[in-house]
Design an enzyme around this catalytic site. Structure first.
Site, PDB file in Angstrom:
ATOM      1  N   ASN A  11      35.910  43.918  46.859  1.00  0.00           N
ATOM      2  CA  ASN A  11      35.051  43.521  45.878  1.00  0.00           C
ATOM      3  C   ASN A  11      34.624  42.251  45.653  1.00  0.00           C
ATOM      4  O   ASN A  11      35.256  41.441  45.662  1.00  0.00           O
ATOM      5  CB  ASN A  11      35.774  44.062  44.757  1.00  0.00           C
ATOM      6  N   HIS A  14      33.253  38.395  42.247  1.00  0.00           N
ATOM      7  CA  HIS A  14      33.220  37.136  41.720  1.00  0.00           C
ATOM      8  C   HIS A  14      32.694  35.840  42.564  1.00  0.00           C
ATOM      9  O   HIS A  14      32.744  34.787  42.182  1.00  0.00           O
ATOM     10  CB  HIS A  14      34.823  36.921  41.466  1.00  0.00           C
ATOM     11  N   HIS A  47      30.436  45.882  41.586  1.00  0.00           N
ATOM     12  CA  HIS A  47      30.374  46.413  40.096  1.00  0.00           C
ATOM     13  C   HIS A  47      29.236  45.935  39.466  1.00  0.00           C
ATOM     14  O   HIS A  47      29.076  44.585  38.850  1.00  0.00           O
ATOM     15  CB  HIS A  47      31.687  46.284  39.440  1.00  0.00           C
ATOM     16  N   ARG A  49      27.632  45.750  36.452  1.00  0.00           N
ATOM     17  CA  ARG A  49      27.944  45.892  34.892  1.00  0.00           C
ATOM     18  C   ARG A  49      26.645  45.928  34.075  1.00  0.00           C
ATOM     19  O   ARG A  49      25.599  45.176  34.474  1.00  0.00           O
ATOM     20  CB  ARG A  49      28.864  44.913  34.497  1.00  0.00           C
ATOM     21  N   ARG A  53      26.939  40.517  34.240  1.00  0.00           N
ATOM     22  CA  ARG A  53      27.627  39.160  34.478  1.00  0.00           C
ATOM     23  C   ARG A  53      28.001  38.668  35.648  1.00  0.00           C
ATOM     24  O   ARG A  53      28.250  37.488  35.666  1.00  0.00           O
ATOM     25  CB  ARG A  53      29.054  39.290  33.294  1.00  0.00           C
ATOM     26  N   HIS A  54      28.006  39.409  36.584  1.00  0.00           N
ATOM     27  CA  HIS A  54      28.263  39.006  37.928  1.00  0.00           C
ATOM     28  C   HIS A  54      27.278  39.410  38.929  1.00  0.00           C
ATOM     29  O   HIS A  54      26.126  38.775  39.195  1.00  0.00           O
ATOM     30  CB  HIS A  54      29.615  38.994  38.378  1.00  0.00           C
ATOM     31  N   GLU A  74      30.213  50.478  42.016  1.00  0.00           N
ATOM     32  CA  GLU A  74      31.112  50.733  40.893  1.00  0.00           C
ATOM     33  C   GLU A  74      29.873  50.623  39.563  1.00  0.00           C
ATOM     34  O   GLU A  74      29.242  49.660  39.606  1.00  0.00           O
ATOM     35  CB  GLU A  74      32.292  49.535  40.567  1.00  0.00           C
ATOM     36  N   THR A 104      37.775  42.583  32.435  1.00  0.00           N
ATOM     37  CA  THR A 104      37.620  43.482  33.644  1.00  0.00           C
ATOM     38  C   THR A 104      37.832  44.975  32.997  1.00  0.00           C
ATOM     39  O   THR A 104      38.111  45.113  32.044  1.00  0.00           O
ATOM     40  CB  THR A 104      38.437  43.047  34.586  1.00  0.00           C
ATOM     41  N   THR A 105      37.582  45.903  34.044  1.00  0.00           N
ATOM     42  CA  THR A 105      37.982  47.300  33.661  1.00  0.00           C
ATOM     43  C   THR A 105      39.044  47.588  33.275  1.00  0.00           C
ATOM     44  O   THR A 105      40.279  47.412  34.085  1.00  0.00           O
ATOM     45  CB  THR A 105      37.602  48.261  34.946  1.00  0.00           C
ATOM     46  N   GLU A 155      39.951  56.953  42.496  1.00  0.00           N
ATOM     47  CA  GLU A 155      40.493  55.746  42.754  1.00  0.00           C
ATOM     48  C   GLU A 155      41.837  55.569  41.721  1.00  0.00           C
ATOM     49  O   GLU A 155      41.374  55.510  40.427  1.00  0.00           O
ATOM     50  CB  GLU A 155      39.735  54.569  42.666  1.00  0.00           C
ATOM     51  N   HIS A 197      42.812  47.646  41.675  1.00  0.00           N
ATOM     52  CA  HIS A 197      42.630  46.694  40.312  1.00  0.00           C
ATOM     53  C   HIS A 197      44.227  45.924  40.194  1.00  0.00           C
ATOM     54  O   HIS A 197      44.957  46.560  40.414  1.00  0.00           O
ATOM     55  CB  HIS A 197      42.618  47.555  39.014  1.00  0.00           C
TER      56      HIS A 197
HETATM   57  N1  PXP Z   1      38.690  49.156  41.481  1.00  0.00           N
HETATM   58  C1  PXP Z   1      37.898  49.249  40.205  1.00  0.00           C
HETATM   59  C2  PXP Z   1      37.325  50.486  39.920  1.00  0.00           C
HETATM   60  C3  PXP Z   1      37.618  48.063  39.564  1.00  0.00           C
HETATM   61  O1  PXP Z   1      36.784  48.143  38.407  1.00  0.00           O
HETATM   62  C4  PXP Z   1      37.872  46.763  40.042  1.00  0.00           C
HETATM   63  C5  PXP Z   1      37.501  45.703  39.452  1.00  0.00           C
HETATM   64  O2  PXP Z   1      36.242  45.521  39.152  1.00  0.00           O
HETATM   65  C6  PXP Z   1      38.517  46.722  41.324  1.00  0.00           C
HETATM   66  C7  PXP Z   1      38.733  47.833  42.011  1.00  0.00           C
HETATM   67  C8  PXP Z   1      38.940  45.578  41.971  1.00  0.00           C
HETATM   68  O3  PXP Z   1      39.835  44.716  41.196  1.00  0.00           O
HETATM   69  P1  PXP Z   1      40.463  43.326  41.254  1.00  0.00           P
HETATM   70  O4  PXP Z   1      39.265  42.486  41.406  1.00  0.00           O
HETATM   71  O5  PXP Z   1      41.492  43.165  40.223  1.00  0.00           O
HETATM   72  O6  PXP Z   1      41.059  43.422  42.855  1.00  0.00           O
END
Ligand code: PXP
Length: 252
Positions: A11, A14, A47, A49, A53-54, A74, A104-105, A155, A197
């Site tokens: 992911n 960031h 993601h 959003r 924001r990112h 996402e 975050t989610t 997931e 996550h």
């Molecule tokens: N999976 C999903 C569905 C998420 O929403 C996120 C965060 O955007 C992640 C995985 C990745 O989580 P992390 O950034 O904490 O590794």
């Protein structure tokens, strides 16, 4: 059960967070995606959003066009996101609940109480052969509901497990068992099992032992680690550029 290698979806949200903080063009998520591929990553997760924001719309377009790894988009269950998915055609979408005020989610998607909405949301997505993943808590009735509406993938939300593990709270053992049971339950229904996550290099090992696990999506920890794995070289490069210009009379 034969253990396949687990795919790592990275992911890269960031990378965009840092870029947006200064409004520059760098660091570019697409460049990050290329490095992920070179390093052996198996997919790119981003993601988009609602508050942007990112990751921005242009990132998703570039990632689909120029990055060669499968793109897992996402997104929240909104008409706007549905349209974007249908325009971009990512390899997969992962539906997540989204609240503006969250960092975050926070939780999993409540599939059980949104079956009708999700069915109609997913119809055109499935028509385009986009794989459908639902980000859910490890709860059997949510898994059943995901199966009922024709998801390809679930997931499992590992956030709670990771929080306990990082705090060294031994309750993580029970939560891990719940994740293991959910993975087996979903696999037996024919669903592909992913998780993500909050996973870090410390907590990822226990989740990687779950036999049914096919893919892990990890972002924050990888981007965080990359700062410290790369800071030395970045400082050295800047010093070198300064010194070269000053003492070797190199004009850049
Ligand atoms: N999976 C999903 C569905 C998420 O929403 C996120 C965060 O955007 C992640 C995985 C990745 O989580 P992390 O950034 O904490 O590794």
């Amino acid at each position: 059960m034969k253990l396949d290698e687990i795919r790592l979806g990275v992911n890269i949200d960031h990378v965009a967070t840092v870029r947006n903080a200064r409004g520059t063009n760098y660091p570019d998520p697409l460049k990050a995606a290329k490095i992920v591929k070179e390093a052996g990553g198996n997919g790119i997760t981003a993601h988009l959003r609602e508050d942007r924001r990112h990751i921005l719309d242009k990132d998703i377009i570039n990632l689909k066009k120029y990055n060669s790894l499968p793109l897992n988009l996402e997104m929240a269950v909104t008409d706007e996101m549905q349209k974007i998915a249908l325009d971009v055609i990512p390899n997969a979408i992962c539906l997540v609940p989204e609240k503006r005020e969250e960092r975050t989610t926070e939780g999993g998607l409540d599939v059980c109480n949104n079956i009708t909405r999700l069915r109609s949301f997913l119809e055109p997505i499935k028509d385009k052969s986009i794989r459908v993943s639902l980000f859910i808590e490890p709860v059997e009735k949510q898994i059943d509901a995901a199966n009922t509406i024709g998801a390809d993938i679930i997931e499992l939300h590992t956030g709670y497990f990771c929080n306990l593990y990082e705090r060294n709270d031994k309750d993580y053992v029970e939560v891990l068992k719940v994740l293991e049971k959910a993975a087996s339950y979903a696999h037996n229904l024919g669903l592909e099992v992913h998780a993500g996550h909050g996973l870090t290099t410390e907590s990822v090992g226990l989740v990687s032992k779950i036999p049914e696990m096919k893919e892990l999506n990890i972002g924050h920890a990888i981007i965080s680690d990359s700062i410290f794995m790369g800071l030395r070289g970045a400082v050295q490069l800047m010093k070198q550029k300064i010194n070269d210009a000053r003492f070797l009379r190199i004009q850049e």
